[in-house]
Motif scaffolding. Structure first.
Motif, PDB file in Angstrom:
ATOM      1  N   SER A  99       0.729  -1.186  -0.045  1.00  0.00           N
ATOM      2  CA  SER A  99       0.088   0.055   0.041  1.00  0.00           C
ATOM      3  C   SER A  99       0.940   1.198   0.035  1.00  0.00           C
ATOM      4  N   ALA A 148      -4.382   0.503   0.278  1.00  0.00           N
ATOM      5  CA  ALA A 148      -4.402   1.557   1.193  1.00  0.00           C
ATOM      6  C   ALA A 148      -5.289   1.334   2.157  1.00  0.00           C
ATOM      7  N   TYR A 197      -2.907   6.669  -0.267  1.00  0.00           N
ATOM      8  CA  TYR A 197      -3.689   7.154   0.871  1.00  0.00           C
ATOM      9  C   TYR A 197      -4.213   8.583   0.660  1.00  0.00           C
ATOM     10  N   THR A 205       3.130   7.531   0.052  1.00  0.00           N
ATOM     11  CA  THR A 205       2.020   7.418   0.788  1.00  0.00           C
ATOM     12  C   THR A 205       0.770   7.795  -0.091  1.00  0.00           C
TER      13      THR A 205
END
Lengths: 299, 271, 380
Positions: free
Chosen positions: B31, B235, B49, B46
């Motif tokens: 993720s 995620a 996300y 990230t």
């Protein structure tokens, strides 16, 4: 006063279950006896109470077992049932093979470790079923981790096709239902008195034969309970065959879904449901008996 | 064998837990992958996300799911506790066998059948499908789980506690709320948590009973996943796994702490 | 017997026709399906009594108590409390409190709150509750434990909390279901006296259910011996022991030698028991005369039988036998003596001499004898 209170207490959950469990089930049964029609709702006959008793008799006379005859004659459905049984059975055996040593290891673990191990087994059970199945999609695919690993070790020269086959379904079922197998076996093994094994060894058994002659038979109730807890839901499984299985993986839960959502054939979908339920009745009754016996033995 | 692990047990446990946890670990690691390809590592990021929190459809679905889970588990807890009380305390009444059958049947009923029958029922009574129908459906099958959890606690409950409350002047209602409920509260709470999780988790029944207006997170995930793996779903899964893990670990630590405290108090009392 | 000595004499309201009973069972029966737990039972219990219901498990004593508390309703007959039928009064409105066998202390409340539980549901003003609770804590010597939870105190302390809680509302009648069953023997003995002391100080009527005859003998003003839903005998402990009215009672309370035979009445109407060819009939006392020839039992307590090597003179009841066994209990010894006909008699003697100086031992032939009034002849 007490009578009234008792009545209300019983009445509330009772009527809830009658309305939202029994009546819907009756409707499935009724529709399974109806015929498909291009209408809303897409089946006939429709019960019209305004025509009174004659109308009801007329309505009853139009119900028939045609859908069941259809299911019996079409090999697709028969094969679907058979393949569901096969997949559920094989996965149950595999889950037992994987789960028993884990349960055994937990039961023999040092006392202070057990709560942690227990939590580790239960934790996946609280995590989303869908996510746990999804996790395997990335592992089993052509370019997935398993194939990368196998190629890297040189065990295979070309990537294997695992995703969208029955093998992927077995892996999925074993993985998601493993806690159901481990917990009941662990419960029986944990109660097992260590001195029984010592007694068997004292009487001349080897480690292995002590296991076969003492531990294995005494853990039978847990094994049986675990097998049913895996077999029963696996039989009607939908998510795993539709995400991990291929187009030739036919399971009855998936057939029902497709019949309903793709073909919009409600009467046949209902008939499929009724037969699936009939298929489940036997293992469920056996399971109940086993539980009953265990309860009596524990008293 | 309370000292340490034998090599056989250590091996089987290691393999077992690697099998249980490795797939989820891989899911979590990827993720944070830079690349859209979920199988090839391309650096830490990230961004998925971030994209997830931009995705209105997912956020809406999450909200619907939480709402449905909260209400259905709450109703299921009330109904399931009453049902457990009836099962354990009411003795014989007309249709008791049918009642206990209806409590246990949904536990073994395949979800496709439960979903199908409820959908056909909602159509038959002409009810518009949406969040309400999902709540009704989830309440029905969760209440059975709650009642099993609570009735096993009630079965071991010393009935003379309730009689003592009546004897000391409680009405039956008062006795239930001031004695029975506080004592069985842990079982009721775990029943609620179980119902909540079952509802969060459910794809099949929700798919049957929902309408076009309300989509739950599992339905959303399922339709996305059918097309193949995607880092956004990874995620989302990571967040869900994280929340559950924190919840389960803290609940287990809390209960272990409680046991330890109780033991300490007992030692104190014996002095 | 541990009853208050009233200024006007012994506490014995059951002998006073002017006294009104606080509880009256009138032909009460209770059926559970096919099972009859209580069978046409009539019983009066008086105010300030410490009344014991004694019997083996399943004799109906607990059912009787649960009917008083209101958890069971009689199938037939009426129960009067202060002359009022209590059948329709639910348990929470009865001036009756119960101390449960399991104590049933609320595990989620501390000692203070357990005791205050009933008071908070009574008409007592809120401001007076703490004082009453403190009074109960003092009465049961629990002041130091008020803030503890039930699992944090010992078994004996729990028992006292249960007692304090059931006494807090000052009930007309306190029911105690095997109150000392969970305590070990030494604690039980101490607690018996504590119970009697508290009963006297509070002046509450106590009804205790027990299967322990020693406990009943110690605490009770009167004992009802029960068997299969019926009361066999109701009387003071000494009379139950000395003059049982049935073999069942004689056998249930203490140790007894029983001899089966036929009743014979001599010219003066003195009863005796013929118990076999060629043996001297046994003379005993009899409460209700019966016609000669009736099948009877003769019952005599082991401690009323004398044992010796010489045949005593001037006694009617005398048998000879061989010592089969000796049970040495420290202060006393019980001798099992087998008669030539095969019956075994038990005789008790105090060990006033050291054991080495005993004049008889295993296999010795000894004489057993007892006075004409030592035993009792029973028709049932």
């Amino acid at each position: 006063m007490t009578k009234l209170r008792r009545f209300i207490l019983i009445f509330v959950p009772y009527s809830w279950l009658v309305i939202l469990f029994l009546v819907p089930f009756g409707i499935v049964l009724k529709i399974s006896l109806s015929d498909i029609a291009i209408a809303r709702p897409p089946y006939t006959p429709i019960l019209d109470l305004s025509t009174g008793w004659a109308g009801f008799k007329e309505y009853l006379s139009q119900l028939d077992f045609e859908n069941f005859v259809f299911l019996a004659e079409d090999r697709l459905y028969f094969l679907a049932y058979l393949s569901s049984l096969k997949i559920a059975l094989i996965s149950t055996v595999l889950t037992l093979i994987v789960g028993y040593p884990i349960a055994y290891g937990m039961a023999k673990a040092p006392n202070h470790w057990r709560p942690t191990l227990m939590m580790l087994v239960i934790l996946p059970f609280w995590t989303s079923f869908l996510i746990r199945v999804y996790a395997w999609m990335g592992i089993l695919s052509q370019e997935g981790f398993l194939n990368q690993f196998l190629l890297w070790t040189g065990l295979t020269s070309a990537p294997l096709t695992i995703l969208n086959t029955d093998i992927a379904v077995y892996i999925g079922i074993v993985y998601t239902y493993l806690p159901f197998m481990i917990l009941p076996i662990y419960a029986t093994l944990e109660k097992l008195d260590d001195s029984l094994i010592e007694a068997a060894e004292d009487l001349g058994c080897s480690r292995l034969s002590a296991f076969w002659l003492v531990t294995a038979p005494l853990s039978k109730p847990g094994v049986i309970a675990g097998c049913f807890l895996v077999f029963i839901p696996a039989l009607g499984e939908f998510v795993i065959p539709s995400l991990l299985g291929g187009s030739d993986t036919i399971m009855i839960g998936k057939v029902l879904w497709d019949e309903f959502f793709s073909n919009r054939d409600w009467p046949v979908a209902s008939a499929v449901a009724i037969i699936l339920l009939l298929l489940l009745v036997i293992p469920i009754i056996l399971f109940q008996r086993n539980e009953q016996k265990n309860r009596e033995a524990n008293q | 064998m309370t000292g340490r692990f034998s090599w056989f047990n250590a091996t089987s446990l290691t393999f077992g837990f690697v099998f249980l946890y490795l797939p989820m670990l891989i899911l979590i690691i990827f993720s944070f992958n830079e690349s859209r390809l979920v199988t090839v590592w391309a650096g830490f990021s990230t961004k998925w996300y971030g994209e997830l929190f931009q995705n209105e459809a997912f956020l809406d679905a999450a909200w619907v799911t939480l709402k449905v889970a909260f209400w259905s588990s709450t109703f299921a807890t009330v109904l399931g506790t009453i049902a457990a009380y009836v099962m354990v305390r009411s003795g014989r009444f007309l249709g008791r066998t049918l009642f206990s059958g209806m409590i246990y049947a949904p536990l073994v009923m395949p979800e496709v059948i439960t979903g199908l029958s409820l959908l056909l029922f909602f159509i038959a009574i002409g009810m518009d499908r949406g969040a309400t129908t999902i709540i009704l459906a989830h309440t029905t099958f969760s209440m059975c789980y709650v009642s099993v959890v609570v009735s096993s606690r009630l079965a071991s409950f010393d009935r003379s506690l309730e009689e003592a409350a009546l004897d000391l002047g409680c009405t039956p209602f008062d006795a239930f709320f001031s004695v029975t409920l506080p004592i069985i509260a842990p079982a009721v709470i775990s029943g609620w948590l179980l119902a909540f999780t079952l509802s969060l988790d459910d794809l099949v029944i929700a798919s049957f009973t929902t309408g076009p207006s309300s989509t739950t997170l599992p339905i959303k995930i399922f339709s996305a996943v059918r097309l193949g793996v995607s880092p956004e779903i990874n995620a989302l899964s990571t967040i869900m796994i994280g929340l559950v893990t924190i919840g389960v670990i803290s609940a287990s630590l809390a209960s272990r702490g409680l046991i330890a405290r109780r033991e300490k108090e007992e030692r104190l009392a014996q002095k | 017997m541990a009853q208050t000595q009233h200024p006007q004499g012994v506490f014995a309201p059951w002998d006073d026709p002017a006294e009104k009973p606080i509880i009256r069972f009138q032909s009460v029966s209770k059926h559970f399906g096919d099972f009859t737990a209580i069978d046409d039972l009539t019983l009066d219990i008086y105010s300030r009594e410490f009344f014991a219901l004694l019997g083996p498990s399943g004799c109906g004593k607990t059912t009787l108590m649960r009917m008083l508390a209101g958890f069971e309703a009689p199938s037939e007959g009426t129960i009067l409390l202060d002359d009022k039928d209590i059948a329709a009064v639910p348990p929470n409105q009865r001036a009756v409190n119960m101390m449960f066998q399991s104590y049933a202390l609320f595990p989620h409340l501390n000692v203070h709150d357990n005791i205050a539980f009933g008071l908070k549901r009574s008409s007592m003003p809120k401001t007076e509750i703490p004082a009453r609770v403190d009074e109960m804590l003092r009465l049961t010597r629990l002041e130091k434990f008020a803030k503890r939870k039930p699992h944090q105190i010992s078994g004996g302390q729990r028992q006292r909390v249960a007692l304090a809680r059931s006494l807090a509302k000052a009930p007309k009648l306190l029911l105690l279901d095997e109150p000392l069953g969970a305590l070990d023997k030494k604690l039980r003995n101490d607690t018996q006296f504590e119970l009697m002391d508290i009963q006297e100080r509070t002046g509450t009527t106590f009804v205790i259910v027990t299967h322990d005859q020693e406990e009943a003998m110690t605490v009770a003003s009167r004992i009802a011996v029960m068997d299969e839903g019926r009361i066999v005998q109701v009387d003071t402990p000494d009379r139950i022991y000395e003059t049982p009215n049935a073999v069942y009672v004689a056998d249930f309370i203490g140790d007894v030698n029983l001899v089966h035979g036929k009743l014979h009445n001599d010219d003066q109407g003195r009863p005796s028991v013929h118990w076999g060819e060629g043996r001297t009939p046994i003379v005993g006392s009899m409460m209700d005369p019966a016609p000669a020839g009736t099948e009877v039992h003769f019952a005599v307590r082991p401690e009323k039988i004398n044992i010796g090597t010489e045949r005593p003179r001037d006694v009617t009841n005398c048998v000879r036998g061989k010592i089969l066994d000796i049970a040495y209990l420290g202060n006393i010894s019980t001798y099992h003596v087998e008669l030539p006909s095969g019956e075994v008699f038990k005789a008790q003697a105090t060990n006033s001499r050291r054991i080495a100086r005993r004049s008889f031992t295993w296999e010795d032939t000894v004489w057993l004898w007892w006075s004409d009034t030592a035993g009792i002849i029973l028709t049932r």
